[in-house]
Design a protein around this motif. Structure first.
Motif, short mmCIF file in Angstrom:
data_model
loop_
_atom_site.label_atom_id
_atom_site.label_comp_id
_atom_site.label_asym_id
_atom_site.label_seq_id
_atom_site.Cartn_x
_atom_site.Cartn_y
_atom_site.Cartn_z
N ALA A 195 0.83 -1.21 0.00
CA ALA A 195 0.00 0.00 0.00
C ALA A 195 0.87 1.26 0.00
O ALA A 195 0.56 2.24 -0.69
N TYR A 196 1.96 1.23 0.75
CA TYR A 196 2.86 2.38 0.80
C TYR A 196 3.50 2.62 -0.57
O TYR A 196 3.56 3.77 -1.05
N GLN A 227 2.34 1.77 -3.51
CA GLN A 227 1.31 2.23 -4.44
C GLN A 227 0.98 3.70 -4.21
O GLN A 227 0.74 4.45 -5.17
N SER A 228 0.99 4.14 -2.96
CA SER A 228 0.71 5.55 -2.67
C SER A 228 1.82 6.44 -3.22
O SER A 228 1.56 7.54 -3.71
N ASP A 256 1.63 9.36 -6.42
CA ASP A 256 1.99 10.76 -6.15
C ASP A 256 2.78 11.31 -7.33
O ASP A 256 3.86 10.82 -7.64
#
Length: 397
Positions: free
Chosen positions: A367-368, A370-371, A375
């Motif tokens: 998840a990190y 992908q975030s 960005d």
């Protein structure tokens, strides 16, 4: 002239000088950096890449690419230079032919791919912006290696004035501080983080059993990556452990030291030396490991850190990289390099985890990553870096 042709003529032209590029992969992060820049900005910018005709550690040229000529390759025009073509006069001729708006130099201590193009660009005296990306070479850890030779090199070049009006690219605020500490507070530094690779969807993996772990080290076998330090940390670990080493041997003497240290590891730790692997192979295999371990002396970005997170592989790394606050995100830990005991404790925590605990870390890591990929700030920063050299071209069209 058609509208499409007009657009092509008006595109910003960036000429990249780098020691190694695709299809090579042993050069590590810098190869990935340039590939990702071309992938993300190739539709907007006309990239020409001038690089060696061989991979890191190889003396034989690539057999499947034309040499000493320009040819299209994955969204850029690439020229694989043989040793005989690496002269000031030849690089000057190439600059005249290509007429780049930006000369983008991806190293500081490479004689053939930083000093030579910098000197050639200065002799040409035409209007083009010179950007140098040191790629972590000015970090304290990097400067401590071969300290005397580097000090002489920096002092000599500073005296020549070759760096006057150069723009320095920093991949993070930490690297910006490193650059200013060496080049002075008045240096023009632009922070433009390296662009990450697009993670692959992790394939199914075996469940994590408590007391067992597969730990992987990915990097060039050189003092900077600190494999010997990693081996030292492993000695105190308990449990059934497999330690895999992926990467090319850059320093044979250092590899001999590492081999001696590997032989001293206790019986509960099995070692797999997997050697150099293509980026695609590394990306596809990272998800099967339980932890990625890299106590590096310094990284200006650390593509493999991002790739490990994207593969759902928690990371245990030193605090000498831009990747900070990992524990708070539940994706691993960035530990002071001076604290091998803390690194050992972080690894032991992962070894002791069962599937449910480890799954939480894997999910958080994905998840990190992908975030970060979603960005767009890093892409905007890279675009702004090249825009500095292309403003006059835009005024003409």
């Amino acid at each position: 002239m058609s509208k499409q042709t007009d657009m092509d003529v008006s595109k910003c032209k960036v000429m990249v000088f780098c020691d190694y590029y695709l299809p090579g992969y042993k050069g590590g992060g810098p190869v990935t950096t340039i590939r990702n820049i071309v992938t993300r900005l190739g539709n907007e910018i006309d990239f020409s890449i001038f690089t060696r005709s061989n991979d890191l550690g190889e003396t034989i040229a690539y057999s499947d690419v034309p040499l000493d000529v320009w040819h299209p390759f994955f969204g850029a025009s690439v020229r694989y230079a043989t040793p005989k073509s690496l002269t000031v006069s030849n690089v000057r001729l190439i600059l005249r032919q290509k007429k780049p708006d930006v000369v983008y130099i991806n190293s500081l201590f490479s004689r053939k791919f930083s000093l030579l193009p910098l000197f050639a660009a200065r002799l040409e005296r035409r209007q083009m912006r010179v950007v140098i990306a040191p790629r972590g070479e000015l970090s304290p850890g990097a400067l401590a290696l071969k300290r005397t030779r580097k000090k002489i090199y920096l002092t000599t070049l500073r005296a020549t004035g070759l760096w006057r009006h150069v723009v320095w690219q920093a991949s993070s605020q930490f690297e910006e501080m490193d650059i200013r500490s060496v080049m002075g507070k008045a240096a023009t530094v632009v922070v433009a983080p390296d662009l990450p690779s697009i993670p692959l969807e992790p394939p199914p993996r075996q469940k994590k059993a408590a007391g067992k772990a597969q730990i992987v080290f990915v990097g060039r076998i050189s003092p900077m990556k600190n494999l010997a330090g990693a081996i030292n940390v492993l000695r105190s670990l308990s449990g059934n452990i497999v330690f895999s080493i992926i990467g090319p041997v850059e320093d044979q003497n250092y590899w001999a030291i590492c081999q001696r240290e590997l032989a001293k590891l206790p019986e509960n730790i099995r070692v797999d030396v997997l050697g150099p692997q293509s980026p695609e192979t590394v990306l596809a295999s990272l998800s099967r490991f339980d932890a990625f371990f890299l106590p590096s002396l310094g990284e200006n970005y650390g593509h493999v850190v991002f790739e490990s997170l994207g593969a759902g592989c928690p990371v245990i790394i030193s605090n000498r990289t831009p990747w900070r606050g990992l524990a708070g995100r539940g994706v691993g830990m960035d530990v002071p390099l001076e604290s091998p005991e803390a690194m050992s404790a972080a690894l032991q925590q992962i070894i002791d985890m069962d599937e449910n605990e480890h799954l939480k870390m894997r999910t958080a890591a994905r998840a990190y990553a992908q975030s970060l990929l979603a960005d767009d700030k890093s892409v905007q920063a890279s675009r702004a870096l090249f825009d500095m050299g292309c403003e006059l071209k835009r005024e003409r069209f």
